[in-house]
Write an enzyme that holds these catalytic residues in place. Sequence first.
Site, PDB file in Angstrom:
ATOM      1  N   GLU A   1       0.821  -1.214   0.000  1.00  0.00           N
ATOM      2  CA  GLU A   1       0.000   0.000   0.000  1.00  0.00           C
ATOM      3  C   GLU A   1       0.856   1.267   0.000  1.00  0.00           C
ATOM      4  OE1 GLU A   1      -2.691  -0.701   3.350  1.00  0.00           O
ATOM      5  OE2 GLU A   1      -4.072  -1.714   1.985  1.00  0.00           O
TER       6      GLU A   1
ATOM      7  N   ARG B   1      -6.018 -10.902  -5.375  1.00  0.00           N
ATOM      8  CA  ARG B   1      -5.298 -10.399  -4.199  1.00  0.00           C
ATOM      9  C   ARG B   1      -5.167 -11.479  -3.124  1.00  0.00           C
ATOM     10  NH1 ARG B   1      -7.409  -5.159  -0.759  1.00  0.00           N
ATOM     11  NH2 ARG B   1      -6.551  -5.763   1.260  1.00  0.00           N
TER      12      ARG B   1
ATOM     13  N   ASP C   1      -8.247  -8.995   4.222  1.00  0.00           N
ATOM     14  CA  ASP C   1      -7.949  -7.895   5.135  1.00  0.00           C
ATOM     15  C   ASP C   1      -8.931  -7.815   6.292  1.00  0.00           C
ATOM     16  OD1 ASP C   1      -6.887  -5.690   6.274  1.00  0.00           O
ATOM     17  OD2 ASP C   1      -7.450  -4.278   4.718  1.00  0.00           O
TER      18      ASP C   1
ATOM     19  N   GLU D   1      -1.585 -11.907  13.179  1.00  0.00           N
ATOM     20  CA  GLU D   1      -2.048 -10.527  13.366  1.00  0.00           C
ATOM     21  C   GLU D   1      -3.567 -10.500  13.270  1.00  0.00           C
ATOM     22  OE1 GLU D   1       0.010  -7.247  11.245  1.00  0.00           O
ATOM     23  OE2 GLU D   1      -1.966  -6.406  10.845  1.00  0.00           O
TER      24      GLU D   1
ATOM     25  N   GLU E   1     -12.358  -2.097  12.313  1.00  0.00           N
ATOM     26  CA  GLU E   1     -12.364  -1.361  11.042  1.00  0.00           C
ATOM     27  C   GLU E   1     -13.520  -1.792  10.137  1.00  0.00           C
ATOM     28  OE1 GLU E   1      -8.712  -1.777   8.874  1.00  0.00           O
ATOM     29  OE2 GLU E   1      -9.455  -0.682   7.133  1.00  0.00           O
TER      30      GLU E   1
ATOM     31  N   TRP F   1      -9.119  -2.537  -5.028  1.00  0.00           N
ATOM     32  CA  TRP F   1      -9.647  -1.672  -3.968  1.00  0.00           C
ATOM     33  C   TRP F   1     -11.168  -1.518  -4.123  1.00  0.00           C
ATOM     34  CZ3 TRP F   1      -5.473   2.814  -3.592  1.00  0.00           C
ATOM     35  CH2 TRP F   1      -4.404   2.337  -2.808  1.00  0.00           C
TER      36      TRP F   1
HETATM   37  C1  GCV Z   1      -2.210   0.449   8.432  1.00  0.00           C
HETATM   38  C2  GCV Z   1      -5.899  -2.074   5.687  1.00  0.00           C
HETATM   39  C3  GCV Z   1      -6.275  -0.816   6.398  1.00  0.00           C
HETATM   40  C4  GCV Z   1      -5.106   0.144   6.441  1.00  0.00           C
HETATM   41  C5  GCV Z   1      -3.924  -0.572   7.096  1.00  0.00           C
HETATM   42  C6  GCV Z   1      -3.600  -1.810   6.281  1.00  0.00           C
HETATM   43  C7  GCV Z   1      -2.473  -2.601   6.876  1.00  0.00           C
HETATM   44  O1  GCV Z   1      -5.714  -1.837   4.329  1.00  0.00           O
HETATM   45  O2  GCV Z   1      -7.379  -0.222   5.781  1.00  0.00           O
HETATM   46  O3  GCV Z   1      -5.479   1.274   7.186  1.00  0.00           O
HETATM   47  O4  GCV Z   1      -2.807   0.282   7.167  1.00  0.00           O
HETATM   48  O5  GCV Z   1      -4.744  -2.631   6.235  1.00  0.00           O
HETATM   49  O6  GCV Z   1      -2.771  -3.558   7.565  1.00  0.00           O
HETATM   50  O7  GCV Z   1      -1.318  -2.275   6.671  1.00  0.00           O
END
Ligand code: GCV
Length: 719
Positions: A307, A352, A381, A403, A409, A560
Amino acid sequence: MKKILLSCFLFALCFQLKAETGYELWLRYQALQDQALLSSYRQQISNIYMEGSSETIKIAREELLNGLSVMLQKKIPSVSVASASTASLFISARTSSFPSGSGIKELLQQTGDEGFVIHTQKINQQNRIFIAGNTDQAILYGVFHFLRLLQTQQPISSLQIVSVPKVKLRMLNHWDNMNRTVERGYAGFSLWNWHTLPGYIDPRYIDYARANASIGINGTVLTNVNANATILTPTYLEKVKALADAFRPYGIKVYLTARFSAPIEIGRLKTADPLDPQVRQWWKDKVKEIYQYVPDFGGFVVKANSEGQPGPQDYKRSHSDGANMLAEAVAPFKGIIMWRAFVYSAEKNVDRHKQAYDEFVPLDGAFNKNVMVQVKNGAIDFMPREPFHPLFGAMPKTPLMMEFQVTQEYLGQATNLVYLGPLFKECLDSDTYSNGKGSTVAKMLDGSFNKEQTLTGITGVANIGTDVNWCGHPFAQANWYALGRLAWDHSLSAEKIADEWLRMTYSNHPTFLQTASKLMMESRDVFVQYSNPNGLHHIMGTGHHYGPAPWVSNLNRPDWNPVYYHKADSLGIGFNRTATGSNALEQYHPEARKIWENMNTCEEKNLLWFHHVPWTFKMKSGRSLWDELCFNYYTGAAKVKSMQQAWASLKPYVDQQRHEQVRMLLTVQHEEAIWWRNACLLYFQTFSKQPIPANYEKPDKTLDYYKSLRFPLAPGNGN
Ligand code: GCV
C-alpha cells in the site's frame, strides 16, 4: 409475592449501582455482596506473605492488597518473613521458599519465565494458597489470575492451576500516528502524547500497562505500520525511552515500526537498498543508538512494499533481503523483526487473495532466525468473516506471527456491539491439515509441530484511544481482553472469555450473565448477517470503510473496488476462487480445501468467498440464493432489535451511565443494520432482477439515496 420480592431486589440493586465511565475496564474490583462467599474467602485469605522487593513485585503486592481489601471489605494483613510459613496466601518467585513435599518446585520446572502455579494445599490442618513462579513477572501474572478468580467468584479451596502462556510474544500493534491520530482508531486520539513526553508520564500510561499485564500482554508496538521515520530520531527516542521505562515493571517491552526508507529520510543516504553496505551500517548504528535508550527494546515491525510503503523491492531485492538486514542489526541485542506479509501489488493481475502466499512461500527458510513473518488472520484484510490465511501451515521453516485486528475497522467500528472472541477462535481452530488432521492455525503458531521454533506470537491491532472508556464502545473492551486471554491460552473458549469479562466488567448475577453472554456470543454472526452474509466481503465504503458501498468501481486499483470482490452480474454473485476461477483454493492443503471447493457442498457461510453462484442456486434452506440473501439481510437487522430488547432487560444489573451508552449505541447499530440491508439488497437487486420477498418491509429509501451518502470526516482515516 415472589414477583414483588424480585422487583424489590432489582430496585435495590439498581439503586446501589453508581454511575461508571468504564475507565476501570475489567479491573473493577467490587465489594462482594454474597455473604457466604465473602466469609469463605475471608476465612481462606486471612493474611499474606509476598516475597521480593522489585518494582514488579511492588506492583503485584499493591494490586493484590488493594483488590482484596475492596472485594473482601477488609484490610488483609501482610505478615513478616518470620510468620511466612503460616501465611494463608503465600507468594514467591523463589522455588526454595516453598515447603518441601508441596510439589511446587517440580511444577515450576514446567512454567518457564512467565507461567505460574496457584495451588491450595492443606498443611498442618490449615488450607494454604501458594502462588508461585520462576520470575517476578510470573508472580504478577499469577496475582492477576488469582484476583480474577475472586472477581469471577470461583471457589478457591482446591486450586490446582498451572498456567503457561502458549505463545511467547503477546502483543498489541498500535496504528498510532505521531500527530496522535490513530489509523482505524475509533476511540479518540492516540494515548501517546509525544508532545509532553518524556517529561510528563500520564498516569494513563501506567493504567494501560497494568491492564495489559492483567491479561498477559507483554509487548506493544507504539507506532503505525504506515511508519514515520521521525520516531527513530534522538528527540523521539528519548520519549520512547520514557514509555519503555514506565511499562517495564509490568513486563511490557516496547517495539517500533521501521520505515524502510529511514536511511534516506533521516540518515541522508541516497538509497535504502538493503544490500548496500552503507545502508546496512546505518541500521546497525541506529539500532545501537536505540538500545542505548531502551536496553530491552523488542525490535521492529515492518510494513514494506505494501500500500505504497517503501521496501526492498524498490531496489529489486526480496522481502527476506530487507528483513534480514534489519534482523542482523538487532540480533546482537536479542531483538526481533516482525515482517508483515500483508502485500498485494497493483501491477499484478492476480487475485489479491493469492499474492501474499505467492510472494512469501518461496522465501520459506530464507529468513534469519530472529525474523517472524506477521500474517493477518485472512488473506484479504480483517473481513467480518474470512477463511484462514493460506500461509498458515505453508511456511514450516519460518515462525509466523498471527495478526488479528482488535479495532473494528470492518466490523462496525465503535458504534456496533461485536464481540470478536468467536472470530479469533474460528481462525485459531481452523484446520490447515499441513501436518495431518488437527494441524490447527493455533498449533502452527505455538510451535506444536516444530519444537525448535523459539519465536511464537499473536498480536492484535489495538482499539485503544483517549476515550474515557479506552475503546469507544463499552463492549469493545471485551475484544482487547479476548486478544490478551487467547494469546496467553488459545484453547480458551470464546464463551469462557466472555463470561470472565462480563463478570469483571459488569456483574456476576446469573440472569445478567445468561442474557449478556448470549448477546455477545451471537453478535459477530449478527453483524456478518446484516452486512456480509454468505461469504460476501470488502463491500464497504471507500477510504473510511464505514457502511456499505458495494457499487464502488471507480478506484484506481482494481482490488480496492468492492465490485472486484462480489462480481455480481446477471447470472449470479461471488468470487470464483476454484480451479475454473482464480484458483486461490489451490493454496490450501487438499484436505482443508474440501469444505469449500465444491459449490454444492461448500459451507454456506463462505460460499460467495469461493464461488460465483447463480441467483437461482438452491441453498440448504430450500431458498434460492437471492431469497437467502434477503433472508439473511432482514434476519440480521431484525436480530439487532432483539439485541436491543435483551440489553433493555439488563437495566437492573448495569449502572445507568454504561447502560445508557450501550442502549444508545444499539439504536445506532440498528439504523446501520437497516442501512447495510437496504443498500446492499437494492444494489444487488439490479443484477438479480428479483423482488425482495413480499413478507419483508420494503426499503424506504432508494439506491440513489444510499449511493449519495458521504462521510468525509469519518474517524480512523487519517483525519
Ligand atoms: C495500516 C488495511 C487498512 C489500512 C492498514 C492496512 C495494513 O488496508 O485499511 O489502514 O494500514 O490494512 O494492515 O497495513
